[in-house]
Design a protein around this motif. Structure first.
Motif: not given
Length: 800
Positions: A194-212
């Protein structure tokens, strides 16, 4: 607790439903080898949860199902039921009130196994939990088989300890400890994930906007690409249509040219056949002309011989004519001389008149004698002429036959030489032996059979390859589904664990520091280890309430001194060491707790369990102060009160959720095992496809090599067959010509024999005429002598 009955159906050798009754504590099963004694022990182990096929003397678990015999069909299911006598209450918990306990297990051909406890479907874990600490299990010391005593005697201390712990009844605690450690390990792993997933999701959130934004731009560009692609395909389609029309026109022209070439080929084949027929006819005409030529040669030789004989005969006749002319001249001179003499004689006669008359009588006699001799000489001359003619004819015939014999011998020599040449040509070895053609045909047939076999193998390989690819797609799909299921299960497990931690207060921060300081952060919460009879979760949760978040401790005295240091929040510590002491018509709620190491008498004392509100209300009048009844639906009834409390969603279903978590953990393990098996099967499928591809390529290479060899063999066979046909036709012509020459030789030989016979006859006639010639010569000499004498006498008489 005692095993009372064993019911077997479709298990190994027990194809028919069979009941084995054990009436006392000591029973024996006797019988000959192979009657099924060991299968009874295997049945007991199998029902108790044995999962190793090796322990059951098989290769896989479905081997326990009756597999059929010569007279019986195989069965589709195997079922074993064990009935235990529990009147001594050895099995506690909710089943302590039952005098008999039935445990049944059944398995089908598709490896689907099911357990039943007193007729209710349950898990294998439930069966093993009941018998933990009783010494009865699939591999426990209560089942002593052949060689087990020696194993116990020779066992290492570690192995012997297992049996001692089982006999002492502490194996169940070790099993629960193992389960708890597994839960802790899984919890830690889940927290880490879960910690890994949370950290990964936090990292991916920044990319989601650019990806959108990129996705929006991609959508616009993709739409533009689709439009341009459609235009490009339209242009390509037009160009392809034009090219297709061009190719179709070329194909039509090529088809016309091909048909013309095929017609020309057929016409040439017809002309070749006609030429072959004409050649055969001309060969027959040539043979006929050659025979006529030889016949004409013989006739010409015969006519030349006749001409030569006639020429020689003419020369002979000319010589005879010259001889006759000389004789005529001599006769004329003789006549002249005779006439002169006659004149002289007449004068003399006239002179000597009387003497003449006297001499006339003598002359007359002499004339008569001379006339007789002359007549005899003329007769001889006629005989001589006839003899000469006959002799000349015989000589001519002999010469003709000699010439004919010489010609016939030369002709026979030539014919025999030609016949020998034809026999030499016929005996000459053929350029191609029929055995070679037959061998080539057999090789072609063998190669074609091999090619058909390889093609059949390729077809079979292609079918297997298609089946293997389809199976591989199914396996890949199953693997993807298994991965998705495992992902979903892990996600569901993580969600339930997070929800369970929140419900058990592990996420609460108020008392977290105090719990950490007391070293209780890893201690079990009551709700985590509590196991309840299915259906009674809500009732137990209603009664226990906040106690479900209680932390289990070994002794409260270790933490009482520090309880005052808790400044924020609340915490409940519980030893769970007080037993329930109750008696009544209704079962106690504590008896529905399946966790035997939990003694919740301090919170469950005086609380009974009822199936429905009606039963609870009917028994309410018999309740003492402090006692109450809880129903399956969570309705709590006291002597003078009734309560229905709906727990908050986060706190609701802690016990049920724990059971679901346990089930999910098992499902995750099964899914991981299934995923590993599917991965192995996928690798096996790919390996099988690669092997089939290799086999197909090898067979295709063999077919290509066979096709090349077959083409060479067919070409060689065609050439050899044509050569053999030409050789057969030539041998037939030679045989026919030999027959004709032999017939001509026979005819000419017959003519030669006839000519030799005629020559022998002519020579025989010539030999017979030599005596005739000598006789005629002697007669001629005698006649000429007598005639001369007669003439001399007549002349003498005339002279006188």
């Amino acid at each position: 607790m005692r095993l009372k009955q064993i019911k077997l159906a479709g298990f190994k050798s027990f194809v028919d439903p069979t009941t084995v009754t054990l009436p006392s504590n000591r029973c024996a099963v006797v019988g000959p080898n192979g009657c099924g004694k060991s299968n009874i022990i295997d049945a007991v182990r199998w029902v108790m949860g044995e999962s190793s096929a090796k322990q059951l003397r098989g290769e896989n678990l479905t081997d326990v199902i009756f597999n059929g015999s010569n007279s019986r069909k195989p069965t589709a299911i195997a079922s074993i039921e064990l009935i235990f006598d529990n009147r001594d209450g050895r099995i506690g918990g909710e089943y302590a009130a039952y005098a008999e306990i039935s445990i049944r297990r059944q398995v089908t051909r598709d490896s689907q196994s099911a357990y039943f406890l007193n007729g209710n479907k349950c898990r294998r874990r439930d069966i093993m939990d009941i018998f933990l600490g009783t010494g009865f299990g699939p591999r426990s010391y209560s089942i002593i088989e052949q060689g087990m005593i020696n194993q116990l005697v020779e066992a290492k201390p570690e192995d012997l300890r297992v049996y001692l712990e089982e006999a002492a009844g502490i194996s169940k605690y070790k099993e629960r400890r193992r389960e708890t450690e597994n839960r802790i390990r899984h919890t830690r792993e889940n927290l880490s994930r879960l910690n890994d997933i949370r950290e990964e999701l936090e990292k991916q959130l920044k990319h989601l906007d650019r990806q959108a934004k990129a996705a929006e731009r991609y959508r616009v560009l993709k739409e533009e690409e689709r439009r341009l692609t459609a235009e490009l395909y339209t242009l390509k389609y037009g160009a392809l249509e034009a090219e297709l029309a061009k190719h179709q026109a070329e194909i039509q022209s090529l088809e016309v040219a091909f048909e013309q070439a095929a017609a020309n080929q057929q016409r040439l084949d017809t002309e070749i056949e006609q030429c072959r027929q004409s050649h055969a006819d001309q060969s027959e005409g040539f043979n006929e002309i050659q025979g006529a030529f030889y016949q004409l040669g013989a006739d010409i030789a015969r006519i030349e011989e006749a001409i030569q004989f006639n020429q020689e005969r003419v020369k002979q006749l000319e010589l005879d004519l010259e001889t006759v002319a000389q004789r005529a001249e001599e006769t004329t001179r003789q006549l002249d001389m005779d006439e002169g003499e006659i004149d002289a004689l007449k004068n003399q006669i006239a002179r000597i008149g009387p003497e003449v008359r006297e001499a006339e009588f003598a002359d007359k006699a002499a004339s008569e004698a001379a006339s007789a001799l002359e007549e005899k000489f003329r007769q001889w001359q006629r005989d001589w002429d006839e003899f000469s003619r006959t002799a000349a004819e015989h000589e001519r015939n002999a010469e003709v036959q000699s010439s004919r014999i010489e010609h016939l011998e030369q002709l026979l020599t030539r014919l025999k030489s030609r016949h020998e040449q034809l026999e030499t040509d016929a005996a000459a070895p053929a350029p191609v032996a029929s055995d070679e053609v037959s061998t080539l045909a057999a090789e072609i047939e063998a190669v074609e059979d091999r090619r058909r076999q390889l093609e059949a193998e390729i077809d079979e390989c292609m079918k297997e390859l298609a089946s293997a690819r389809e199976d591989l797609m199914i396996r890949e799909r199953n693997l993807d589904e298994a991965r998705n299921d495992l992902h979903d299960l892990r996600h569901e497990l993580a969600s339930l664990e997070a929800l369970q931690r929140a419900a058990l207060g592990r996420e609460a921060r108020e008392a977290h520091d105090w719990i950490e300081s007391q070293g209780l952060s890893r201690a079990e919460r009551l709700g985590e280890v509590l196991s309840v009879v299915p259906g009674w979760e809500q009732a137990v949760e209603t009664v226990l309430g906040d106690h479900l978040q209680a932390i289990r401790v070994g002794s409260l005295d270790d933490h009482v001194s520090a309880i005052d240091t808790l400044e924020d929040g609340g915490v409940t510590l519980m030893e769970a060491s007080v037993d329930v002491n109750m008696s009544g018509d209704l079962p106690s709620l504590a008896s529905l707790i399946r966790s035997h190491d939990l003694h919740l008498g301090s919170v469950l004392q005086g609380i009974y369990a009822a199936e429905s509100v009606a039963v609870a209300l009917a028994a309410r009048q018999n309740l003492n102060p402090g006692e109450s009844i809880i129903t399956r639906q969570g309705v709590w009834v006291g002597p003078d009160w009734i309560r229905r409390y709906v727990i908050a969603d986060q706190e609701a279903g802690i016990i049920q959720r724990a059971q679901e978590l346990e089930t999910l953990n098992l499902r995750v393990e099964e899914a991981e095992q299934t995923l590993a098996e599917l991965t192995v099967r996928l690798a096996e499928g790919r390996s099988r496809i690669e092997a089939l591809e290799a086999v197909r390529e090898e067979r295709q290479a063999d077919i290509n090599a066979l096709n090349q060899s077959l083409g060479e063999l067919k070409t060689d066979h065609g050439v050899r067959r044509v050569q053999l046909e030409e050789a057969d036709a030539r041998r037939a012509r030679l045989a026919k010509e030999r027959e004709e020459l032999q017939s001509q030789i026979n005819e000419e030989s017959a003519r030669l024999e006839a000519a030799r016979a005629a020559l022998a006859e002519a020579r025989g006639a010539q030999e017979g005429q030599s005596e005739r010639r000598e006789s005629l010569t002697r007669l001629k000499e005698e006649t000429e002598s007598a005639l001369t004498e007669a003439r001399d006498r007549a002349r003498a008489s005339r002279d006188h």
